[in-house]
Design an enzyme around this catalytic site. Sequence first.
Site, PDB file in Angstrom:
ATOM      1  N   LYS A 186       0.837  -1.204   0.000  1.00 33.17           N
ATOM      2  CA  LYS A 186       0.000   0.000   0.000  1.00 33.17           C
ATOM      3  C   LYS A 186       0.880   1.265   0.000  1.00 33.17           C
ATOM      4  O   LYS A 186       2.099   1.184   0.060  1.00 33.17           O
ATOM      5  CB  LYS A 186      -0.966  -0.042   1.190  1.00 33.17           C
ATOM      6  CG  LYS A 186      -1.881  -1.279   1.162  1.00 33.17           C
ATOM      7  CD  LYS A 186      -2.929  -1.235   0.051  1.00 33.17           C
ATOM      8  CE  LYS A 186      -3.476  -2.570  -0.367  1.00 33.17           C
ATOM      9  NZ  LYS A 186      -4.434  -3.224   0.482  1.00 33.17           N
TER      10      LYS A 186
HETATM   11  C1  LIG Z   1      -5.525  -4.353   0.709  1.00 33.52           C
HETATM   12  C2  LIG Z   1      -6.999  -4.186   0.693  1.00 33.52           C
HETATM   13  C3  LIG Z   1      -7.797  -4.516   1.788  1.00 33.52           C
HETATM   14  C4  LIG Z   1      -7.272  -5.261   2.981  1.00 33.52           C
HETATM   15  O1  LIG Z   1      -6.234  -4.601   3.637  1.00 33.52           O
HETATM   16  P1  LIG Z   1      -5.395  -5.401   4.744  1.00 33.52           P
HETATM   17  O2  LIG Z   1      -4.728  -4.309   5.517  1.00 33.52           O
HETATM   18  O3  LIG Z   1      -4.430  -6.275   4.024  1.00 33.52           O
HETATM   19  O4  LIG Z   1      -6.359  -6.168   5.569  1.00 33.52           O
HETATM   20  C5  LIG Z   1      -9.147  -4.222   1.738  1.00 33.52           C
HETATM   21  N1  LIG Z   1      -9.689  -3.656   0.653  1.00 33.52           N
HETATM   22  C6  LIG Z   1      -8.965  -3.338  -0.430  1.00 33.52           C
HETATM   23  C7  LIG Z   1      -9.631  -2.684  -1.597  1.00 33.52           C
HETATM   24  C8  LIG Z   1      -7.601  -3.614  -0.457  1.00 33.52           C
HETATM   25  O5  LIG Z   1      -6.880  -3.341  -1.550  1.00 33.52           O
END
Ligand SMILES: *Cc1c(COP(=O)(O)O)cnc(C)c1O
Length: 383
Positions: A186
Amino acid sequence: MGNQNKYLVFGAPIIQEDEIAEVVQSLRSGWIGTGPKVKRFEDNFKKYKGASYAVALSSCTAALHLSLIAVGIQSGDEVITSAMTFCATINAIIHSGGTPVLADCSPITQCIDPDDIERKITPRTKAIIPVHFAGHACEMDEIMSLAHKYNLKVIEDCAHAIETTYKGIPVGNFGDFGCFSFYVTKNIITGEGGMVLTKDEENVDKIKMLALHGMDKDAWHRFSDEGYKHYDVVCSGFKYNMTDLQAAIGIHQLKKVDIYREKRKAIWDRYQSEFLKLGIHCPSKPPKFIKHAYHLYTVCIDSLNPSVSRDEFLVQMGGNGIGVGVHYRSIPTHIYYQKTYGWKPEDYPHSHKIGEQTVSLPLSPKLSDVDVERIISTVKDIL
Ligand SMILES: *Cc1c(COP(=O)(O)O)cnc(C)c1O
């Protein structure tokens, strides 16, 4: 030499000495659980987002799950979200006891289509989860007016959208809750980690209680220097707290969030200038009133590129040492959801088409100019 053919890992984070020193300092202090650095990270993130309250959690999935419980989702309640999202959005709805209902996305922004949301509303609908896809904001004016009209809760999935604003307002501040991810790929990272924003102090207490076994709020301080205190378990909660080791990374990542965005924007602009010329189906230009987070750069390998299929393109990019991603095959293409909800991919035609054609190219701020040119020439060679 060597470097020229190094494997470019998709979504590689930048980790510098300040993050490393902060983690080491936590280790040396012995305070590695939830403590002062989590509080600092929450305060800094809250300020960055212009939010009233922020609670750090173990992931965005946890943030979505607890938000759904906090708004009161119960068995039989329907929650509408996009057919074009990561499975975590859907699983959080299922684990809260709710029933996921899908709306199709816009073929242009790839964000949930407000008109299709309205078509899917029933007397059982309780909430909407808009997903700010790839860093582009959803149509929040339209979505919030639907929420008011039908008395629905809104939980924003901001996993792609840390820096995103809509008409000057940072996303995550529109709904009852805004959920963020600091997963390794991210825009800023803590290894694993998440954050939830809310406007309401009562919601903070609910989330904190649910994130720590359902213990009452003093439990967060039970091992502090104020001495041991008894706690009460007031509901059956979960174990979703963030640790100081994670927050130590996040505090320094957050300071660089806008520098990293500028780097990704420069790569994005470079891709656009080359790939639009080639006639590749590129991301839409965000309107003036949206600040895009540039989380993903996606191209569609479609009939405009008849020489190669999407899956063949993925293989060839990998073979050339370039890590690529697919965000995402549409939710109804997955076996479990088909079996459980009877969903058919063709019923969500825009999401389905994107899911069959999309490829995410590397957009990490770690990429050098040489890396970016190598990616561009590899794409050109394959097509
Ligand atoms: C990465 C992601 C999540 C989950 O995030 P985590 O921190 O890995 O639990 C949820 N929704 C979207 C759209 C994502 O890209």
